[in-house]
Design an enzyme around this catalytic site. Structure first.
Site, mmCIF file in Angstrom:
data_model
loop_
_atom_site.group_PDB
_atom_site.id
_atom_site.type_symbol
_atom_site.label_atom_id
_atom_site.label_comp_id
_atom_site.label_asym_id
_atom_site.label_seq_id
_atom_site.Cartn_x
_atom_site.Cartn_y
_atom_site.Cartn_z
ATOM 1 N N ASP A 26 0.690 -1.096 -0.035
ATOM 2 C CA ASP A 26 -0.016 -0.072 -0.098
ATOM 3 C C ASP A 26 1.024 1.279 -0.166
ATOM 4 O O ASP A 26 1.984 1.202 0.533
ATOM 5 C CB ASP A 26 -0.909 0.011 1.142
ATOM 6 C CG ASP A 26 -1.883 1.013 1.294
ATOM 7 O OD1 ASP A 26 -2.268 1.464 0.186
ATOM 8 O OD2 ASP A 26 -2.855 1.019 2.096
ATOM 9 N N HIS A 43 2.549 3.202 -9.282
ATOM 10 C CA HIS A 43 2.479 1.975 -9.217
ATOM 11 C C HIS A 43 3.604 1.122 -9.981
ATOM 12 O O HIS A 43 4.099 0.208 -9.755
ATOM 13 C CB HIS A 43 1.135 1.570 -9.980
ATOM 14 C CG HIS A 43 -0.008 1.886 -9.441
ATOM 15 N ND1 HIS A 43 -0.342 1.507 -8.149
ATOM 16 C CD2 HIS A 43 -1.095 2.828 -9.866
ATOM 17 C CE1 HIS A 43 -1.617 2.175 -7.812
ATOM 18 N NE2 HIS A 43 -1.813 2.757 -8.636
ATOM 19 N N LEU A 137 11.277 -20.344 -4.623
ATOM 20 C CA LEU A 137 10.329 -19.475 -3.925
ATOM 21 C C LEU A 137 8.843 -19.493 -4.842
ATOM 22 O O LEU A 137 8.929 -19.489 -6.088
ATOM 23 C CB LEU A 137 10.864 -18.059 -3.811
ATOM 24 C CG LEU A 137 9.840 -16.943 -3.652
ATOM 25 C CD1 LEU A 137 9.333 -17.157 -2.112
ATOM 26 C CD2 LEU A 137 10.340 -15.554 -3.637
HETATM 27 C C1 FPP Z 1 -1.805 0.253 -3.457
HETATM 28 O O1 FPP Z 1 -1.461 1.561 -3.551
HETATM 29 C C2 FPP Z 1 -1.463 -0.523 -4.465
HETATM 30 C C3 FPP Z 1 -2.218 -0.936 -5.276
HETATM 31 C C4 FPP Z 1 -3.741 -1.157 -5.303
HETATM 32 C C5 FPP Z 1 -2.006 -1.571 -6.638
HETATM 33 C C6 FPP Z 1 -0.547 -2.571 -6.168
HETATM 34 C C7 FPP Z 1 0.490 -2.589 -7.594
HETATM 35 C C8 FPP Z 1 1.704 -2.769 -7.583
HETATM 36 C C9 FPP Z 1 2.593 -2.944 -6.241
HETATM 37 C C10 FPP Z 1 2.397 -2.444 -8.557
HETATM 38 C C11 FPP Z 1 1.877 -3.475 -9.729
HETATM 39 C C12 FPP Z 1 2.213 -4.946 -9.687
HETATM 40 C C13 FPP Z 1 1.975 -5.748 -10.412
HETATM 41 C C14 FPP Z 1 2.464 -7.121 -10.316
HETATM 42 C C15 FPP Z 1 0.748 -5.714 -11.196
HETATM 43 P P1 FPP Z 1 -2.493 2.577 -3.590
HETATM 44 O O2 FPP Z 1 -2.811 3.249 -4.856
HETATM 45 O O3 FPP Z 1 -3.665 2.409 -2.628
HETATM 46 O O4 FPP Z 1 -1.831 3.879 -2.747
HETATM 47 P P2 FPP Z 1 -2.444 5.118 -1.874
HETATM 48 O O5 FPP Z 1 -3.107 4.275 -0.650
HETATM 49 O O6 FPP Z 1 -1.286 6.045 -1.460
HETATM 50 O O7 FPP Z 1 -3.237 5.818 -2.954
#
Ligand code: FPP
Length: 246
Positions: A26, A43, A137
């Site tokens: 997150d 992202h 892994l």
């Molecule tokens: C949460 O941060 C993250 C997500 C909803 C997406 C997670 C994606 C990745 C780590 C990268 C992509 C990896 C793959 C394998 C597709 P948020 O956007 O909710 O952050 P915020 O809470 O700060 O807005």
């Protein structure tokens, strides 16, 4: 970089190493906002961090790593952001053939992949097939995943089998139910990590995390490092787990 000054400060016990760590990645959006960048840049940085953490997990000798990449609720984000995450995913899966496969990493997906674009579904099926030969892994990527949706799908399947006479209600033990989940065959995570200061489970591994230890840190996911992972494992190793007993 957060915590690099702490490198080497968290001596870990090989015997008490968790077999399975799950991570709620997150804070990508906030990381981008702090830099005046679009959310998709967060992202992208998050995807790069994931690659480093997969290597770190191998080095620590973990057997399973489950990461929450896209939840059943994430479809509510703007189309632009959803598309950006899906494109990163495409690249990520491509990278598997180039990089991870050499490292003997196995990969599969938990969640309902039917809602993903056909080309992504195809990539996932190819990777899962190839992964069967690997012994290193095991990385489980949660995509269009929600713990309640996973339980709903499992219950529908079990109900169908009862109707068809292939499953008896009295056979529905906890082990039997676990076998109908997307995580069938994977041990429950001993440790669940969530970055970015939020302290919620957000529909992640609701069944599997029943006895997991939780570790929360303020670091935003793109800034998460191997040292921070070691710190989380160190904290876990110094906790007493009682599983409801004394
Ligand atoms: C949460 O941060 C993250 C997500 C909803 C997406 C997670 C994606 C990745 C780590 C990268 C992509 C990896 C793959 C394998 C597709 P948020 O956007 O909710 O952050 P915020 O809470 O700060 O807005």
């Amino acid at each position: 970089m957060a915590l690099e000054k702490d490198a080497g400060r968290f001596p870990l016990s090989a015997e008490k190493m968790p077999k399975h760590i799950a991570i709620i990645m997150d804070g990508n959006g906030r990381w981008a906002k702090k830099r005046g960048l679009p959310r998709k840049a967060g992202h992208k940085a998050g995807a790069e961090t994931l690659e480093k953490i997969i290597s770190a997990a191998r080095e620590l000798g973990l057997e399973h790593l489950t990461v929450y990449a896209f939840s059943t609720e994430n479809w509510k984000r703007s189309q632009e952001e959803v598309d950006a995450i899906m494109n990163l995913l495409r690249q990520y899966l491509k990278n598997y053939f180039k990089k991870f496969i050499k490292d003997d990493v196995r990969m599969d997906v938990i969640g309902d992949i039917n809602r993903l674009d056909a080309d992504i579904q195809k990539q996932i099926m190819e990777i899962e097939q190839l992964s069967k030969e690997k012994t290193g892994l095991f990385v489980h990527i949660a995509l269009n995943y929600g713990g309640r949706d996973e339980l709903r799908r499992a219950m529908t399947k079990m109900a169908q089998e009862v109707v068809e006479g292939r499953l008896l209600p009295e056979e529905m033990t906890e082990d039997c139910i676990a076998g109908y989940l997307d995580t069938a065959g994977t041990p429950d995570p001993e440790l669940v990590i969530r970055t970015s200061g939020e302290e919620r489970i957000s529909n992640f591994l609701l069944w599997q995390a029943a006895y997991s230890e939780f570790y929360f840190c303020d670091t935003l996911w793109p800034d998460f490092t191997k040292t921070e992972l070691e710190k989380a494992v160190f904290a876990y190793q110094n906790r007493e787990r009682r599983f409801g007993g004394r």
